[in-house]
Write a protein that holds these residues in place. Structure first.
Motif, PDB file in Angstrom:
ATOM      1  N   HIS A 112      -3.092 -12.715   0.333  1.00 32.99           N
ATOM      2  CA  HIS A 112      -3.651 -11.672   0.520  1.00 32.99           C
ATOM      3  C   HIS A 112      -5.215 -11.088  -0.248  1.00 32.99           C
ATOM      4  CE1 HIS A 112      -4.998  -7.319   2.415  1.00 32.99           C
ATOM      5  NE2 HIS A 112      -5.697  -7.716   2.537  1.00 32.99           N
ATOM      6  N   LEU A 119      -0.327  -9.667  -1.938  1.00 34.40           N
ATOM      7  CA  LEU A 119      -2.269  -9.220  -2.307  1.00 34.40           C
ATOM      8  C   LEU A 119      -2.935  -9.335  -3.508  1.00 34.40           C
ATOM      9  CD1 LEU A 119      -4.165  -7.625  -1.096  1.00 34.40           C
ATOM     10  CD2 LEU A 119      -3.590  -6.127  -2.371  1.00 34.40           C
ATOM     11  N   HIS A 173      -7.230  -2.013   8.923  1.00 33.24           N
ATOM     12  CA  HIS A 173      -6.623  -1.318   7.729  1.00 33.24           C
ATOM     13  C   HIS A 173      -7.454  -0.761   7.355  1.00 33.24           C
ATOM     14  CE1 HIS A 173      -4.279  -1.687   3.673  1.00 33.24           C
ATOM     15  NE2 HIS A 173      -5.089  -0.849   3.641  1.00 33.24           N
ATOM     16  N   PHE A 220      -9.304 -10.247  -1.626  1.00 30.16           N
ATOM     17  CA  PHE A 220      -9.729  -9.183  -1.160  1.00 30.16           C
ATOM     18  C   PHE A 220     -10.911  -9.233  -1.639  1.00 30.16           C
ATOM     19  CE2 PHE A 220      -8.791  -5.314  -3.893  1.00 30.16           C
ATOM     20  CZ  PHE A 220      -7.809  -5.403  -3.973  1.00 30.16           C
ATOM     21  N   ASP A 240       0.860  -1.634   0.265  1.00 33.12           N
ATOM     22  CA  ASP A 240      -0.470  -0.026  -0.324  1.00 33.12           C
ATOM     23  C   ASP A 240       0.811   1.183   0.187  1.00 33.12           C
ATOM     24  OD1 ASP A 240      -2.165   1.562   0.063  1.00 33.12           O
ATOM     25  OD2 ASP A 240      -3.487   0.250   1.545  1.00 33.12           O
ATOM     26  N   GLU A 263     -13.590  -4.576   1.102  1.00 36.12           N
ATOM     27  CA  GLU A 263     -12.833  -3.533   0.715  1.00 36.12           C
ATOM     28  C   GLU A 263     -13.554  -2.768   0.828  1.00 36.12           C
ATOM     29  OE1 GLU A 263     -11.954  -2.973  -3.472  1.00 36.12           O
ATOM     30  OE2 GLU A 263     -10.367  -1.467  -2.644  1.00 36.12           O
TER      31      GLU A 263
HETATM   32  C1  LIG Z   1      -6.506  -4.084  -0.075  1.00 31.53           C
HETATM   33  C2  LIG Z   1      -7.043  -2.999   0.971  1.00 31.53           C
HETATM   34  C3  LIG Z   1      -7.178  -4.084   2.287  1.00 31.53           C
HETATM   35  C4  LIG Z   1      -6.645  -2.105   0.950  1.00 31.53           C
HETATM   36  O1  LIG Z   1      -5.436  -1.654   0.906  1.00 31.53           O
HETATM   37  C5  LIG Z   1      -7.881  -1.215   1.282  1.00 31.53           C
HETATM   38  O2  LIG Z   1      -8.884  -1.766   1.677  1.00 31.53           O
HETATM   39  O3  LIG Z   1      -7.617  -0.284   1.414  1.00 31.53           O
END
Ligand SMILES: CC(C)C(=O)C(=O)O
Ligand SMILES: CC(=O)SCCNC(=O)CCNC(=O)[C@H](O)C(C)(C)COP(=O)(O)OP(=O)(O)OC[C@H]1O[C@@H](n2cnc3c(N)ncnc32)[C@H](O)[C@@H]1OP(=O)(O)O
Ligand SMILES: [Mg+2]
Length: 527
Positions: free
Chosen positions: A99, A75, A204, A101, A16, A143
């Motif tokens: 991971h 990810l 997060h 999402f 990130d 997310e």
């Molecule tokens: C991939 C996800 C965990 C993310 O970075 C977010 O939702 O901010």
């Protein structure tokens, strides 16, 4: 699983955090950062998004092979190609996590994914099942959970756990929630999802409203046991939750947060923060908590006096805890006599070496002009005060220099030393170097230039150029300053200033030595 007291630290600086950089990192830089983050003793490090590019795949693979300690994580969207690339890139890690999402908020479902919640859930379940072919450590994130109706969230989380997710991550993707609201999401998940104890609950948080750290702390108070964060809080838009801040909050506020703890090696914080800042080209604001230049600096007289008497009057953590050698007492016009005396004592001056009132008066005047006064300025003030009635030994008598493109530069300099004038000529790569060589020949002192700084005073073509040099002579550093419209002249004036400072220091040393000898003789006579 959320009942234990350890807060897992999941670092996502290389995923990130990297998303927010203006230029992507080289593989070498990522590996360097991965080692630094591993030294922080994080529990999990998310190091990339392998399907996104061959370069990212290779970096994740190399980190998975080389970096030992934390679980290495990649990810993947809830699509087969992503999961397969991630599983492949991570396969050589000692411990690996996939991971995956999918977005769950009505906004993201409708406009971005163009799916219903049921379809997204089905896709997530399939992705988790596929991931389980590569590892039994699977994290699933909803997310935009912060904007997802709580019943929808409970519904998909229950199914993700049933499919094999061992960590459930609740992202506040757009940093929208506020602490009690976010804590309520965590509490409700814990109360309403029947199989929630089979997974670790993670958060997060993004910092769009400056609440990433506050929301993360509220979440662990409500039962979350993993915080996702980045060094210096770098990340998409306003960034992610800052690793150093959560680690130090949990460490410092044990009175409220114990028995919760992290395994972060806090003494590694400062250097990893600076490495991330430098490699990622993301400067740290001076007032940034924990790692900013001013985080352990005290600037005002009352604070400085307090800290000198008892450090915890104005410090809730010791700088050493985060790997900073010691706190800093900035000398500014808000400083008082106590700190001046203290700093001069640290520099080796006893109160007999100077007149505090006189030095303090010129210190305040200089601080008003300069903003911040450094050790070398303070020493200069003491020298000037002590030598006030003495004429400078060295003075610039004349200077001529010439440069021709493609040829060496030359300079001729005349310096008065006492009552004689000496002249020397020299060449150099530029006129300043040539002039400095000429003066060095005149002074015959062994001087090493440590720093040379040129800045314009004022604006426009006729701005004055101020040259500040730091020069070392016999292990001591001297500051010389010169101001002129011609920058070669400013440079030479600064050098001559240094010569005078050295000469004054030598005189003071000689006086000190003479005083000591006299005292020794006197002491001997008394015995
Ligand atoms: C991939 C996800 C965990 C993310 O970075 C977010 O939702 O901010
Ligand atoms: C909140 C976050 O931080 S999420 C992580 C964000 N990070 C990144 O995006 C960096 C890496 N991304 C990339 O390299 C590229 O975006 C890729 C390789 C993943 C995809 O590239 P492309 O195939 O060209 O798609 P693009 O990025 O334009 O669009 C994203 C697609 O993924 C879909 N998608 C988005 N999230 C998910 C998800 N979690 N699961 C499944 N599909 C998803 C979108 O709906 C869109 O699909 P569509 O093409 O059918 O409309
Ligand atoms: Mg994020």
């Amino acid at each position: 699983m959320s009942g234990d007291n350890k807060i897992w630290i999941f670092d996502t600086t290389l995923r990130d955090g990297e998303q927010a950089l203006r230029a992507s990192l080289s593989q070498k830089q990522k590996i360097q950062l991965a080692h630094a983050i591993a030294r922080l003793n994080v529990d999990v490090m998310e190091v990339g998004f392998p399907v996104s590019s061959p370069g990212d795949f290779d970096s994740v693979q190399r980190i998975a092979r080389e970096v030992k300690g934390p679980i290495i994580c990649g990810l993947a969207r809830a699509v087969s190609a992503d999961i397969e690339a991630c599983g492949e890139a991570l396969k050589d890690a000692e411990r690996r996590r996939i991971h995956t999402f999918i977005a769950t908020s009505p906004l993201h479902l409708q406009y971005k994914l163009r799916k219903t919640l049921a379809q997204a859930t089905e896709q997530a379940v399939a992705a988790i099942k596929l991931a389980s072919r590569y590892t039994d450590d699977i994290e699933f994130s909803c997310e935009d959970a912060g904007r997802t109706p709580i019943d929808d969230l409970c519904w998909i989380v229950e199914r993700a756990i049933a499919a094999g997710a061992t960590t459930i991550n609740i992202p506040d993707t757009v940093g929208y929630t506020i602490p009690n609201e976010f804590a309520a999401i965590i509490s409700t998940l814990r109360n309403k999802v029947p199989n929630i104890d089979k997974a670790r609950l993670s958060v997060h948080c993004h910092n769009d409203l400056g609440l990433a750290v506050a929301n993360s702390i509220s979440a662990i108070q409500a039962g979350a046991r993993q915080i996702e964060c980045t060094v210096n809080g770098i990340g998409e838009r306003a960034g992610n939750c800052s690793l150093e801040e959560v680690a130090m909050i949990i460490n410092t506020r044990k009175d409220v947060l114990a028995p919760l703890y992290t395994d972060i090696k806090t003494t590694e914080i400062y250097r990893s923060s600076h490495l991330v800042s430098q490699i990622c080209n993301m400067p740290i604001q001076p007032n940034k908590a924990i790692v900013g230049e001013n985080a352990f600096a005290h600037s005002s007289g009352i604070h400085q006096d307090g800290v000198l008497k008892a450090q915890n009057t104005y410090e809730i953590m010791a700088p050493e805890q985060v790997g900073i050698r010691q706190n800093e007492l900035n000398l500014t016009s808000r400083s008082g006599r106590h700190v001046i005396q203290h700093r001069l004592a640290e520099l080796g001056y006893t109160s007999e070496d100077y007149d505090l009132e006189a030095v303090y008066k010129s210190f305040v005047a200089l601080a008003d002009q300069k903003g911040r006064v450094f050790d070398y300025d303070l020493e200069a003030l003491v020298f000037f005060e002590n030598m006030q009635n003495q004429d400078d030994y060295y003075a610039l008598e004349f200077l001529s220099s010439s440069t021709h493109t493609g040829h060496v530069a030359s300079a001729t300099v005349g310096v008065r030393c006492g009552d004689q004038v000496f002249t020397e000529a020299a060449t150099g790569n530029g006129p300043v170097e040539a002039a400095f060589s000429a003066i060095a020949r005149i002074s015959k002192l062994n001087i090493k230039m440590v720093d040379f700084n040129l800045q314009a005073k004022g604006s426009g073509e006729d701005a004055l150029g101020q040259v500040d040099i730091i020069a070392e002579h016999e292990g001591r550093r001297f500051h010389g300053a010169g101001l002129a419209t011609d920058i070669v002249r400013s440079s030479v004036l600064a050098y001559v200033h240094v010569l005078n400072m050295i000469q004054r220091a030598q005189t003071i040393d000689a006086h000190k030595h003479a005083r000591q000898t006299v005292s020794k003789i006197a002491a001997g006579e008394q015995q």
